[in-house]
Design a protein around this motif. Structure first.
Motif, PDB file in Angstrom:
ATOM      1  N   VAL A   1      21.764  41.357  73.094  1.00 38.41           N
ATOM      2  CA  VAL A   1      23.138  41.211  73.021  1.00 38.41           C
ATOM      3  C   VAL A   1      23.198  42.213  71.755  1.00 38.41           C
ATOM      4  O   VAL A   1      22.728  41.886  70.554  1.00 38.41           O
ATOM      5  N   ASN A   2      24.275  43.107  71.723  1.00 39.65           N
ATOM      6  CA  ASN A   2      24.763  43.729  70.718  1.00 39.65           C
ATOM      7  C   ASN A   2      23.746  44.633  70.015  1.00 39.65           C
ATOM      8  O   ASN A   2      23.933  44.469  68.649  1.00 39.65           O
ATOM      9  N   THR A   3      22.772  45.392  70.587  1.00 37.15           N
ATOM     10  CA  THR A   3      21.983  46.076  69.679  1.00 37.15           C
ATOM     11  C   THR A   3      22.322  47.463  69.621  1.00 37.15           C
ATOM     12  O   THR A   3      22.934  47.895  70.484  1.00 37.15           O
ATOM     13  N   ASP A   4      21.902  48.047  68.291  1.00 39.36           N
ATOM     14  CA  ASP A   4      22.439  49.117  67.980  1.00 39.36           C
ATOM     15  C   ASP A   4      21.064  50.159  67.653  1.00 39.36           C
ATOM     16  O   ASP A   4      21.200  51.407  67.218  1.00 39.36           O
ATOM     17  N   ALA A   5      20.017  49.596  67.888  1.00 38.13           N
ATOM     18  CA  ALA A   5      18.657  50.228  67.581  1.00 38.13           C
ATOM     19  C   ALA A   5      17.504  49.841  68.488  1.00 38.13           C
ATOM     20  O   ALA A   5      17.641  48.808  68.881  1.00 38.13           O
ATOM     21  N   GLY A   6      16.641  50.235  68.570  1.00 37.56           N
ATOM     22  CA  GLY A   6      15.442  49.811  69.157  1.00 37.56           C
ATOM     23  C   GLY A   6      14.790  50.565  70.623  1.00 37.56           C
ATOM     24  O   GLY A   6      15.630  50.954  71.142  1.00 37.56           O
ATOM     25  N   ASP A   7      13.728  50.245  70.947  1.00 37.18           N
ATOM     26  CA  ASP A   7      12.992  51.101  72.111  1.00 37.18           C
ATOM     27  C   ASP A   7      13.442  50.371  73.263  1.00 37.18           C
ATOM     28  O   ASP A   7      13.349  49.288  73.384  1.00 37.18           O
ATOM     29  N   LEU A   8      14.095  51.497  74.177  1.00 37.37           N
ATOM     30  CA  LEU A   8      14.017  50.854  75.591  1.00 37.37           C
ATOM     31  C   LEU A   8      13.280  51.435  76.771  1.00 37.37           C
ATOM     32  O   LEU A   8      13.473  50.947  77.837  1.00 37.37           O
ATOM     33  N   SER A   9      12.320  51.864  76.318  1.00 35.95           N
ATOM     34  CA  SER A   9      11.320  52.645  77.147  1.00 35.95           C
ATOM     35  C   SER A   9      10.602  51.357  78.040  1.00 35.95           C
ATOM     36  O   SER A   9      10.050  51.808  79.209  1.00 35.95           O
ATOM     37  N   TRP A  10      10.466  50.428  77.518  1.00 34.41           N
ATOM     38  CA  TRP A  10       9.857  49.312  78.258  1.00 34.41           C
ATOM     39  C   TRP A  10      10.483  49.027  79.626  1.00 34.41           C
ATOM     40  O   TRP A  10      10.058  48.315  80.627  1.00 34.41           O
ATOM     41  N   LEU A  11      11.869  49.451  79.584  1.00 34.54           N
ATOM     42  CA  LEU A  11      12.542  49.038  81.056  1.00 34.54           C
ATOM     43  C   LEU A  11      11.979  50.056  82.229  1.00 34.54           C
ATOM     44  O   LEU A  11      12.379  49.638  83.271  1.00 34.54           O
ATOM     45  N   ARG A  12      11.210  51.100  81.795  1.00 37.34           N
ATOM     46  CA  ARG A  12      10.627  51.800  82.884  1.00 37.34           C
ATOM     47  C   ARG A  12       9.828  51.184  83.911  1.00 37.34           C
ATOM     48  O   ARG A  12       9.798  51.409  85.037  1.00 37.34           O
TER      49      ARG A  12
END
Length: 234
Positions: free
Chosen positions: A204-215
């Motif tokens: 919730v409400n993130t404005d930074a951080g790695d999202l590559s794990w979603l792959r």
């Protein structure tokens, strides 16, 4: 079911001036908002998106365009962009275009804060109706994307603060009267996965951080007892 990234548009000129823009035409991102949109687009470029669904208002379309253009540069192809009126901004009626400092003096303001389910904006929409249509739109697109792209698909919905808060409240099983407890800042990303048994609110409400794990994330399933190993665990 797929994963939906709920993206709030970047900061606008109205946000910076403390004005409730509502559905006013011509409200665009300011310099800070364009930077936020670019940062968010870079985060989302870490995973290929099956689609980008956006509110019809300019500020959301600008943010969505940044996301799509970054996907094009990173993935070599641009995801389809769909305009969805179901996630349009709340119709604030006679409140639209007024300063928040003035609106805070209105008798209705305290009800907006404490019992939003009872609020209908004068000449506008009720917050309950806003939640109903926005949740229905997000769940409908999620089901369609799942059918077309599979359960591992990831897509983005670019919308507005109150819209995203209401969708998150539904996913959390919260009554609408509690949705003011949720913060959703400009350019933020929140993550929901609609599993077979219940929605899973991942962030919730993130404005930074790695999202590559979603792959490589597995489809949402049973909740792990004890909390599980977390994203990226081998």
């Amino acid at each position: 079911m797929p994963t939906v990234l709920l993206v709030r548009h970047g900061r606008t000129t109205a946000n910076a001036q403390g004005v409730l823009a509502g559905r006013t035409a011509g409200v665009r991102l300011d310099a800070a908002g364009r930077e936020q949109a670019a940062r968010t687009a870079a985060r989302l470029a870490e995973v290929p998106l099956a689609a980008v669904v956006t509110s019809p208002l300019e500020r959301c379309r600008q943010t969505a365009r940044a996301v799509v253009e970054h996907q094009q540069r990173t993935e070599g192809t641009a995801p389809p962009t769909l305009v969805e009126r179901g996630i349009n901004e709340c119709d604030y009626g006679q409140w639209q275009g007024r300063a928040l400092s003035d609106l805070a003096k209105e008798p209705l303001w305290s009800l907006v804060q404490s019992q939003p389910s009872a609020v209908t904006f004068p000449g506008g929409e009720s917050l309950a109706a806003m939640q109903s249509r926005s949740v229905a739109a997000v769940r409908r697109h999620d089901a369609i994307i799942g059918e077309q792209h599979g359960e591992g698909a990831v897509w983005a919905a670019v919308a507005h603060g109150d819209i995203i808060k209401s969708v998150l409240a539904d996913a959390l099983g919260m009554h609408l009267d509690l949705f003011q407890r949720i913060a959703v800042g400009p350019g933020s990303v929140s993550i929901v996965r609609y599993g077979p048994h219940r929605p899973e609110v991942v962030a919730v409400n993130t404005d930074a951080g790695d999202l590559s794990w979603l792959r490589g994330a597995a489809p949402a399933g049973d909740a792990p007892v004890g909390g599980g190993a977390g994203a990226g665990a081998s």
